[in-house]
Design a protein around this motif. Structure first.
Motif, PDB file in Angstrom:
ATOM      1  N   VAL A  87       0.831  -1.203   0.000  1.00  0.00           N
ATOM      2  CA  VAL A  87       0.000   0.000   0.000  1.00  0.00           C
ATOM      3  C   VAL A  87       0.867   1.255   0.000  1.00  0.00           C
ATOM      4  N   PHE A  88       1.906   1.273   0.832  1.00  0.00           N
ATOM      5  CA  PHE A  88       2.776   2.449   0.866  1.00  0.00           C
ATOM      6  C   PHE A  88       3.506   2.619  -0.463  1.00  0.00           C
ATOM      7  N   TRP A  89       3.886   1.498  -1.101  1.00  0.00           N
ATOM      8  CA  TRP A  89       4.546   1.612  -2.396  1.00  0.00           C
ATOM      9  C   TRP A  89       3.604   2.193  -3.445  1.00  0.00           C
ATOM     10  N   LEU A  90       2.350   1.742  -3.431  1.00  0.00           N
ATOM     11  CA  LEU A  90       1.378   2.296  -4.375  1.00  0.00           C
ATOM     12  C   LEU A  90       1.145   3.776  -4.119  1.00  0.00           C
ATOM     13  N   LEU A  91       1.139   4.166  -2.854  1.00  0.00           N
ATOM     14  CA  LEU A  91       0.967   5.581  -2.527  1.00  0.00           C
ATOM     15  C   LEU A  91       2.136   6.427  -3.017  1.00  0.00           C
ATOM     16  N   GLU A  92       3.303   5.800  -3.135  1.00  0.00           N
ATOM     17  CA  GLU A  92       4.463   6.541  -3.624  1.00  0.00           C
ATOM     18  C   GLU A  92       4.317   6.931  -5.094  1.00  0.00           C
ATOM     19  N   LEU A  93       3.393   6.281  -5.800  1.00  0.00           N
ATOM     20  CA  LEU A  93       3.224   6.569  -7.221  1.00  0.00           C
ATOM     21  C   LEU A  93       2.536   7.900  -7.457  1.00  0.00           C
ATOM     22  N   GLN A  94       1.825   8.415  -6.425  1.00  0.00           N
ATOM     23  CA  GLN A  94       1.192   9.711  -6.589  1.00  0.00           C
ATOM     24  C   GLN A  94       2.169  10.820  -6.167  1.00  0.00           C
ATOM     25  N   THR A  95       1.839  12.036  -6.531  1.00  0.00           N
ATOM     26  CA  THR A  95       2.758  13.153  -6.293  1.00  0.00           C
ATOM     27  C   THR A  95       2.238  14.168  -5.283  1.00  0.00           C
ATOM     28  N   VAL A  96       1.058  13.932  -4.727  1.00  0.00           N
ATOM     29  CA  VAL A  96       0.482  14.879  -3.777  1.00  0.00           C
ATOM     30  C   VAL A  96       1.148  14.751  -2.409  1.00  0.00           C
ATOM     31  N   TRP A  97       1.380  13.532  -1.982  1.00  0.00           N
ATOM     32  CA  TRP A  97       1.948  13.254  -0.663  1.00  0.00           C
ATOM     33  C   TRP A  97       3.288  12.575  -0.824  1.00  0.00           C
ATOM     34  N   ALA A  98       4.360  13.155  -0.297  1.00  0.00           N
ATOM     35  CA  ALA A  98       5.705  12.582  -0.391  1.00  0.00           C
ATOM     36  C   ALA A  98       5.860  11.501   0.680  1.00  0.00           C
ATOM     37  N   VAL A  99       5.522  10.267   0.313  1.00  0.00           N
ATOM     38  CA  VAL A  99       5.480   9.174   1.286  1.00  0.00           C
ATOM     39  C   VAL A  99       6.860   8.888   1.854  1.00  0.00           C
ATOM     40  N   VAL A 100       7.861   8.837   1.000  1.00  0.00           N
ATOM     41  CA  VAL A 100       9.212   8.520   1.460  1.00  0.00           C
ATOM     42  C   VAL A 100       9.718   9.584   2.426  1.00  0.00           C
ATOM     43  N   GLN A 101       9.500  10.823   2.076  1.00  0.00           N
ATOM     44  CA  GLN A 101       9.930  11.913   2.945  1.00  0.00           C
ATOM     45  C   GLN A 101       9.195  11.879   4.283  1.00  0.00           C
ATOM     46  N   TRP A 102       7.920  11.506   4.263  1.00  0.00           N
ATOM     47  CA  TRP A 102       7.115  11.444   5.486  1.00  0.00           C
ATOM     48  C   TRP A 102       7.547  10.310   6.407  1.00  0.00           C
ATOM     49  N   GLY A 103       7.836   9.129   5.848  1.00  0.00           N
ATOM     50  CA  GLY A 103       8.015   7.946   6.675  1.00  0.00           C
ATOM     51  C   GLY A 103       9.430   7.483   6.884  1.00  0.00           C
ATOM     52  N   SER A 104      10.414   8.067   6.221  1.00  0.00           N
ATOM     53  CA  SER A 104      11.792   7.604   6.363  1.00  0.00           C
ATOM     54  C   SER A 104      12.352   7.947   7.738  1.00  0.00           C
ATOM     55  N   LEU A 105      13.370   7.195   8.136  1.00  0.00           N
ATOM     56  CA  LEU A 105      14.026   7.426   9.424  1.00  0.00           C
ATOM     57  C   LEU A 105      15.099   8.491   9.236  1.00  0.00           C
ATOM     58  N   VAL A 106      14.770   9.723   9.615  1.00  0.00           N
ATOM     59  CA  VAL A 106      15.690  10.856   9.499  1.00  0.00           C
ATOM     60  C   VAL A 106      16.221  11.183  10.892  1.00  0.00           C
ATOM     61  N   PRO A 107      17.487  10.950  11.180  1.00  0.00           N
ATOM     62  CA  PRO A 107      18.005  11.127  12.548  1.00  0.00           C
ATOM     63  C   PRO A 107      17.693  12.476  13.164  1.00  0.00           C
ATOM     64  N   ASP A 108      17.816  13.569  12.419  1.00  0.00           N
ATOM     65  CA  ASP A 108      17.600  14.893  12.993  1.00  0.00           C
ATOM     66  C   ASP A 108      16.132  15.248  13.193  1.00  0.00           C
ATOM     67  N   ASP A 109      15.222  14.474  12.565  1.00  0.00           N
ATOM     68  CA  ASP A 109      13.808  14.830  12.601  1.00  0.00           C
ATOM     69  C   ASP A 109      12.981  13.986  13.566  1.00  0.00           C
TER      70      ASP A 109
END
Length: 272
Positions: free
Chosen positions: A37-59
């Motif tokens: 489901v998350f991969w399919l959501l990545e196909l759209q451009t409205v919501w940046a799924v990777v940016q939202w859910g990735s493990l960013v140490p500073d964030d």
């Protein structure tokens, strides 16, 4: 009229694959579904799924703690998803069959996600002084491989590589090193953290985080989970015992570019 040439046989038996998929336990199914489901959501451009859910140490701290649990479900493209699913499915399925569905949920939504993430953040920020995001369920693949290697070591301490005898518990570490050498832009640190947590689990140091069996039985009975949920694995249906690890044989960058955690450690940063 010439007879058309016969098609070559498939390298696998479709009937067996279908039977295997039909028998997958509940939590494993839900994890695979969430990944897709998350991969399919990545196909759209409205919501940046990777940016939202990735493990960013500073964030992560203090307002985005959810990243400690979302990053294993996020992937960077079709091949990343496919390879991770192929690697994770048999390992996670056996884990759930061994420990039960509720235990699998408690561990993978808890310490088996947050502990590797915490170690990665500590290493990335305070040792390497970087802020490279990571994504991908191979964090669980390496964790489970690390746990399995401990059990293998107890029954088969060494495997032979030419004239050398190598301790079996080192096999996930060797996989980390080889993939880091063979594939560019991989997150060696992320997979190393996963292997270390897998070692701790395999050695039994994380038992304290496993819910008590009495509590699990009470929840299962109160909610009638076995009767209501198809493919649910109850505490009393476990295959390999309460605290054992996976069954095994004796066979011998930049904050905008998350790092994939892929099959057997194949991590790649997004972008160039």
């Amino acid at each position: 009229m010439a007879t058309p040439a016969a098609l070559p046989p498939l390298p696998f038996n479709p009937a067996r694959v279908r039977t295997y998929l039909v028998r997958l336990p509940l939590f494993t199914r839900l994890v695979l579904l969430a990944i897709l489901v998350f991969w399919l959501l990545e196909l759209q451009t409205v919501w940046a799924v990777v940016q939202w859910g990735s493990l960013v140490p500073d964030d992560v701290w203090p307002t985005q703690m959810y990243r400690l649990n979302t990053y294993p479900f996020i992937h960077a493209g079709f091949w990343h998803v496919l390879l991770n699913i192929l690697a994770l499915t048999p390992l996670l399925e056996r884990f759930e069959a061994e420990h039960g569905t509720l235990t699998a949920v408690a561990l993978f939504m808890g310490p088996l996600s947050t502990f590797p993430a915490g170690l990665y953040i500590l290493g990335e920020k305070f040792i390497l002084h970087r802020n490279t995001p990571v994504v991908g369920s191979s964090i669980w693949v390496f964790l489970l491989l690390g746990s399995e290697s401990i059990r293998t070591f107890k029954s088969n301490p060494h495997f032979s590589l030419g004239p050398y005898k190598i301790p079996t518990w080192t096999s996930p570490l060797l996989a980390c090193a080889f993939v880091s050498i063979l594939i560019s832009n991989v997150s060696f640190l992320g997979h190393l953290c996963a292997v270390l947590v897998g070692y701790l689990f395999g050695l039994g140091y994380l038992k304290i985080f496993v819910p008590p069996e009495k509590v699990l039985r009470w929840i299962e009975g109160k909610l009638n989970l076995l009767g209501r949920l198809p493919h649910y694995v109850s505490v009393d249906q476990k295959t390999y015992g309460r605290y054992g690890v996976l069954p095994t044989s004796n066979a011998t960058g930049t904050t905008e570019r998350p790092t994939q955690l892929t099959y057997l450690g194949g991590t790649q940063r997004l972008g160039s």
